[in-house]
Scaffold this motif. Structure first.
Motif, PDB file in Angstrom:
ATOM      1  N   GLU A  33       0.933  -1.277  -0.103  1.00  0.00           N
ATOM      2  CA  GLU A  33       0.051   0.109  -0.168  1.00  0.00           C
ATOM      3  C   GLU A  33       0.673   1.259  -0.048  1.00  0.00           C
ATOM      4  OE1 GLU A  33      -4.165  -1.232   2.068  1.00  0.00           O
ATOM      5  OE2 GLU A  33      -2.409  -1.175   3.349  1.00  0.00           O
ATOM      6  N   ILE A  34       1.949   1.160   0.824  1.00  0.00           N
ATOM      7  CA  ILE A  34       2.839   2.330   0.775  1.00  0.00           C
ATOM      8  C   ILE A  34       3.532   2.572  -0.669  1.00  0.00           C
ATOM      9  CG2 ILE A  34       4.959   3.431   2.044  1.00  0.00           C
ATOM     10  CD1 ILE A  34       2.698   3.362   3.742  1.00  0.00           C
ATOM     11  N   GLN A  36       2.110   1.695  -3.247  1.00  0.00           N
ATOM     12  CA  GLN A  36       1.084   2.236  -4.403  1.00  0.00           C
ATOM     13  C   GLN A  36       1.018   3.759  -4.079  1.00  0.00           C
ATOM     14  OE1 GLN A  36      -2.554   0.142  -4.742  1.00  0.00           O
ATOM     15  NE2 GLN A  36      -2.729   1.260  -6.722  1.00  0.00           N
ATOM     16  N   HIS A  37       1.303   4.153  -2.634  1.00  0.00           N
ATOM     17  CA  HIS A  37       0.890   5.504  -2.455  1.00  0.00           C
ATOM     18  C   HIS A  37       2.105   6.458  -3.153  1.00  0.00           C
ATOM     19  CE1 HIS A  37      -0.026   8.835   0.524  1.00  0.00           C
ATOM     20  NE2 HIS A  37       1.302   9.113   0.044  1.00  0.00           N
ATOM     21  N   GLU A  40       1.243   6.768  -6.798  1.00  0.00           N
ATOM     22  CA  GLU A  40       0.458   7.488  -7.073  1.00  0.00           C
ATOM     23  C   GLU A  40       0.941   9.177  -6.852  1.00  0.00           C
ATOM     24  OE1 GLU A  40      -3.448   6.924  -6.167  1.00  0.00           O
ATOM     25  OE2 GLU A  40      -3.503   4.913  -6.912  1.00  0.00           O
ATOM     26  N   GLY A  41       1.805   9.230  -6.025  1.00  0.00           N
ATOM     27  CA  GLY A  41       2.359  10.717  -5.739  1.00  0.00           C
ATOM     28  C   GLY A  41       2.844  11.223  -7.050  1.00  0.00           C
ATOM     29  N   LEU A  52       7.935  13.767  -0.877  1.00  0.00           N
ATOM     30  CA  LEU A  52       6.804  12.711  -0.979  1.00  0.00           C
ATOM     31  C   LEU A  52       7.092  11.615   0.413  1.00  0.00           C
ATOM     32  CD1 LEU A  52       4.161  11.380  -2.219  1.00  0.00           C
ATOM     33  CD2 LEU A  52       5.814  10.014  -3.597  1.00  0.00           C
ATOM     34  N   ARG A  55       6.751  13.338   3.936  1.00  0.00           N
ATOM     35  CA  ARG A  55       5.224  13.411   4.170  1.00  0.00           C
ATOM     36  C   ARG A  55       4.936  12.061   4.578  1.00  0.00           C
ATOM     37  NH1 ARG A  55       1.415  17.126   0.709  1.00  0.00           N
ATOM     38  NH2 ARG A  55      -0.018  16.389   2.095  1.00  0.00           N
ATOM     39  N   LEU A  56       5.216  10.819   4.227  1.00  0.00           N
ATOM     40  CA  LEU A  56       4.998   9.638   4.537  1.00  0.00           C
ATOM     41  C   LEU A  56       5.492   9.507   5.884  1.00  0.00           C
ATOM     42  CD1 LEU A  56       5.451   7.235   1.499  1.00  0.00           C
ATOM     43  CD2 LEU A  56       3.200   7.552   2.875  1.00  0.00           C
TER      44      LEU A  56
END
Lengths: 193, 114
Positions: A33-34, A36-37, A40-41, A52, A55-56
């Motif tokens: 999931e991370i 994919q995040h 998508e960024g 990015l 921010r995670l």
């Protein structure tokens, strides 16, 4: 590989490492999931990727949160007597037939420092530890010579090549417990760093 | 200014309320994870590390408060969308009520202190 790819890969590797005591299925899912995040960024430049990832948050922070939400015990930061005892019992302690190694293996599986893979390696290389090695050494691999006739001349045993193989296998089994215990010690040191 | 000890207090308060903020965001419409995470972190003071929302989403799925499904995306790989379940809606309604009471009670004592 570009710097950007390397940054992302390092981040995900670190996350995976921090999550090693989280059950495998959950770890896989979370890392996926991370990842994919991040995809998508749509970050392209190095600066954008760094922002990015900032921010995670720190992988350690995400892993702490995961342990808390998934009710996995927080990793021990100090102590580690259980792990030390496991290592002692798995190697020198395994000279005590059966009981020594078995107790070490139980402690190994009780620990939440090592991953499932680490524990499997520690258990399978070699079950019984040094006692197994001694047992095999005393019973299995007698060092054979050859076939000697009455007049003192010896011909090579046709089974010699089999002996060589067996000796090589025996040496591998002999160093196995040392290698796997050293590996576990290294992983322990890594986890405490 | 953050007084000593308040840093921990803030993170405890966030921890306790964040999941209801997620449920509230999903009450109106279904959203995919990235969008959900950004909506939460764009509001000042709620989320400090976006990555920490993912374990929460996983937890909410497991508790049956939200459900996720995959939907094709025009821009890339399929996205995981979330929507509220009946249980999630009930949990949110309960929280809204309790939160109102709690907020009024605290405000009552804080009057004149600000």
């Amino acid at each position: 590989m570009t710097t950007v790819d390397q940054l992302v890969e390092d981040y995900l590797d670190q996350l995976e490492q921090e999550l090693r005591d989280v059950p495998r299925a959950r770890r896989r899912e979370l890392v996926g999931e991370i990842a994919q995040h991040i995809a998508e960024g749509n970050a392209e430049s190095e600066a954008e990727v760094r922002t990015l990832l900032d921010r995670l948050g720190e992988p350690a922070e995400i892993a702490d949160e995961a342990r808390e939400r998934f009710a996995v015990p927080q990793r021990p930061r100090a102590g580690g007597w259980l792990e030390i005892a496991a290592l002692i019992l798995l190697l020198p302690g395994s000279l005590i037939p059966i009981v020594g190694w078995l107790t070490g293996a139980v402690l190994l599986w009780m620990s939440n420092v090592w991953s499932w893979r680490d524990k499997l390696i520690g258990t399978l290389i070699v079950p019984g530890g040094l006692s197994t090695v001694l047992f095999l050494g005393l019973t299995g691999t007698e060092v054979g010579g050859g076939i000697c006739t009455g007049d003192g001349a010896c011909a090579p045993d046709p089974a010699t090549s089999g002996h060589v193989l067996r000796t090589v296998a025996f040496i591998l089994v002999l160093i196995g417990p040392f290698v796997s215990t050293a590996y576990l010690a290294w992983r322990l040191k890594q986890a405490r760093a | 200014m953050v007084a000593p000890g308040q840093d921990g207090l803030l993170s405890q308060m966030r921890r306790g309320t964040l999941q209801y903020c997620v449920l509230a965001l999903l009450a109106g419409e279904e959203r995919y994870a990235f969008d959900l995470v950004r909506s939460l972190s764009d509001v000042d003071g709620m989320v400090t590390s976006e990555g920490t929302i993912y374990p929460l989403l996983s937890r909410l799925r497991r508790d049956g408060l939200v459900e996720s499904f995959w939907r094709e995306s025009a821009e890339g790989p399929p996205r995981r969308y979330y929507h509220l379940t009946d249980r999630g809606r009930a949990a949110l309604t309960g929280f809204v009520h309790e939160w109102g009471r709690f907020r009024d009670a605290v405000d009552h004592f804080m009057e004149g202190e600000a």
